[in-house]
Design a protein around this motif. Structure first.
Motif, PDB file in Angstrom:
ATOM      1  N   ASP A 303      16.510 -48.483  37.135  1.00 48.53           N
ATOM      2  CA  ASP A 303      16.703 -47.974  35.783  1.00 48.53           C
ATOM      3  C   ASP A 303      17.571 -49.004  35.059  1.00 48.53           C
ATOM      4  OD1 ASP A 303      17.876 -46.756  33.505  1.00 48.53           O
ATOM      5  OD2 ASP A 303      17.643 -44.764  34.370  1.00 48.53           O
ATOM      6  N   ARG A 311      14.535 -46.434  43.404  1.00 47.34           N
ATOM      7  CA  ARG A 311      13.492 -46.233  44.405  1.00 47.34           C
ATOM      8  C   ARG A 311      13.172 -47.528  45.132  1.00 47.34           C
ATOM      9  NH1 ARG A 311      11.270 -41.898  45.150  1.00 47.34           N
ATOM     10  NH2 ARG A 311      11.791 -41.129  43.070  1.00 47.34           N
ATOM     11  N   GLY A 330       4.919 -46.032  34.721  1.00 46.55           N
ATOM     12  CA  GLY A 330       4.436 -45.021  35.650  1.00 46.55           C
ATOM     13  C   GLY A 330       3.907 -45.568  36.956  1.00 46.55           C
ATOM     14  N   ASP A 345       2.760 -45.185  42.761  1.00 42.60           N
ATOM     15  CA  ASP A 345       3.272 -44.223  41.799  1.00 42.60           C
ATOM     16  C   ASP A 345       4.791 -44.396  41.791  1.00 42.60           C
ATOM     17  OD1 ASP A 345       4.382 -41.946  40.562  1.00 42.60           O
ATOM     18  OD2 ASP A 345       2.645 -40.727  41.076  1.00 42.60           O
ATOM     19  N   SER A 347       7.073 -42.854  40.162  1.00 46.38           N
ATOM     20  CA  SER A 347       7.895 -41.648  40.057  1.00 46.38           C
ATOM     21  C   SER A 347       8.124 -40.999  41.413  1.00 46.38           C
ATOM     22  CB  SER A 347       7.243 -40.645  39.107  1.00 46.38           C
ATOM     23  OG  SER A 347       6.009 -40.172  39.636  1.00 46.38           O
ATOM     24  N   THR A 348       7.232 -41.246  42.365  1.00 43.29           N
ATOM     25  CA  THR A 348       7.360 -40.637  43.692  1.00 43.29           C
ATOM     26  C   THR A 348       7.538 -41.657  44.808  1.00 43.29           C
ATOM     27  OG1 THR A 348       4.976 -40.666  44.118  1.00 43.29           O
ATOM     28  CG2 THR A 348       5.860 -38.755  42.936  1.00 43.29           C
TER      29      THR A 348
END
Length: 387
Positions: A303, A311, A330, A345, A347-348
């Motif tokens: 971020d 992540r 994304g 992905d 986000s995961t």
């Protein structure tokens, strides 16, 4: 005076050559290239990709770096089989290994950089070669990056300055001078500036500078801190507009003020032994970096507004050589020396697709705007994938 480069008419794709990469080539990477398996050999056997289904593979180690970033959804996703992406076209014609690929914003053309001392422009609808941009006798082409309006491409070439080429005419319209061997280039999202990463001295030491693309004049030299992994496909990038530059440091992703060249606070440590690639979303909200920990390839997601690691993307057997991210942050792409690329992905942390079919290191990967991606490899080809 501009240097004219002859336009190469679209021509039939040449017959492929079943040539393995030479083990004696002066590659600085630490691990030998993996030999292609049976599916690789069938895909590399002609200008079109092999038909039929590629068996799904199981990715068992997609996870986060540590418990603070652990995700139950990512863990469960890691246990599911990973679908294989379909290769829809192979771009052949280079006589040396590829080091980089970029695409025009409309997804109609790709530009590949090769050790055969050329960059080539391809029509992605037909697979035909449209232009050859000759770098000359001074060195291999290491990196290419298209401008946001799709009219020009910047190429880093051996011991020569980075060059700016007109994609309509094939004419070189400017140079971004500097010391050392230019290894990587990145254009800002607003098209105003370009950062050039070069290596200087022995052993190589990384240095970078920012240039104005309208005047081809120097804006700033970035403060020392960069390191050279011997690759250079995407060791630098802009993060939002043209104000911040990200680059590979000694196991870290560093940040600079593009106007002054001064160092900003580095991104949170991702515990990587080496960082070989970095990219960011156009709005500067998210960044990806790729490299290795031990001998395994790892990518990380930050971020940028907070400067924190959010992540990790694990699963590649060897070093991650290139990373790319969609504009909305994304999804991400990683390209690896294990001869594969992977779609994630973000986000995961789940791996969604494996792009398998190259016969050598995959050193560059880029998203297209039509649900596809393009990769470049040391097997002397680029491939277009349905992802």
């Amino acid at each position: 005076e501009p240097e004219p480069v002859a336009e190469v008419a679209a021509e039939p794709t040449p017959e492929p050559r079943a040539e393995p990469e030479s083990a004696a080539e002066p590659s600085p990477e630490p691990s030998p290239e993996p030999a292609p398996d049976a599916s690789d050999a069938s895909d590399a056997s002609g200008p079109s990709c092999a038909s039929g289904e590629t068996p799904s593979v199981h990715l068992s180690d997609v996870s986060d770096f540590s418990d603070p970033f652990a995700s139950s959804s990512a863990s469960s996703a890691a246990e599911a089989p990973v679908a294989a992406a379909a290769c829809v076209r192979t771009l052949e014609g280079h006589d040396g290994r590829l080091e980089s690929v970029c695409v025009t914003p409309d997804g109609s053309r790709a530009v590949t950089a090769s050790w055969d001392r050329t960059a080539r422009v391809w029509d992605l609808a037909t697979g035909a070669r449209a232009l050859t941009l000759a770098a000359g006798p001074r060195g291999e082409v290491w990196s290419v990056c298209c401008t946001p309006d799709g009219t020009r491409v910047v190429a880093a070439s051996g011991n020569a300055p980075a060059a700016v080429w007109d994609l309509g005419t094939g004419v070189k319209v400017g140079e971004l001078g500097g010391d050392g061997q230019s290894k990587a280039v990145a254009v800002s999202p607003d098209g105003a500036r370009c950062v050039v990463y070069a290596t200087v001295g022995l052993p190589p030491r990384g240095a970078a500078s920012v240039w104005d693309l309208s005047t081809f004049s120097l804006v700033a030299k970035l403060a020392d801190g960069m390191t050279d992994d011997g690759g250079g496909d995407a060791a630098v990038c802009f993060a939002g507009g043209s104000g911040t530059v990200l680059g590979a440091g000694d196991g870290a992703v560093l940040a600079w003020n593009a106007a002054t060249g001064s160092l900003n606070p580095a991104l949170e440590d991702a515990d990587l032994d080496l960082v070989a690639a970095v990219c960011a979303t156009p709005d500067g909200s998210l960044a990806m970096g790729g490299g290795q920990r031990g001998t395994r390839g790892v990518a990380a997601v930050w971020d940028l507004e907070k400067g924190v690691l959010v992540r990790a993307l694990k699963g590649h057997a060897l070093r991650v050589r290139s990373v790319a991210v969609t504009d909305d942050g994304g999804r991400g792409l990683t390209a690896s020396a294990d001869a594969t690329a992977r779609l994630w992905d973000l986000s995961t942390g789940a791996c969604l697709r494996e792009l398998r079919g190259h016969g050598g290191w995959v050193v560059s990967a880029r998203f297209l705007q039509n649900g596809r991606a393009v990769t470049a490899s040391h097997d002397e080809t680029a491939k277009v994938w349905e992802i």
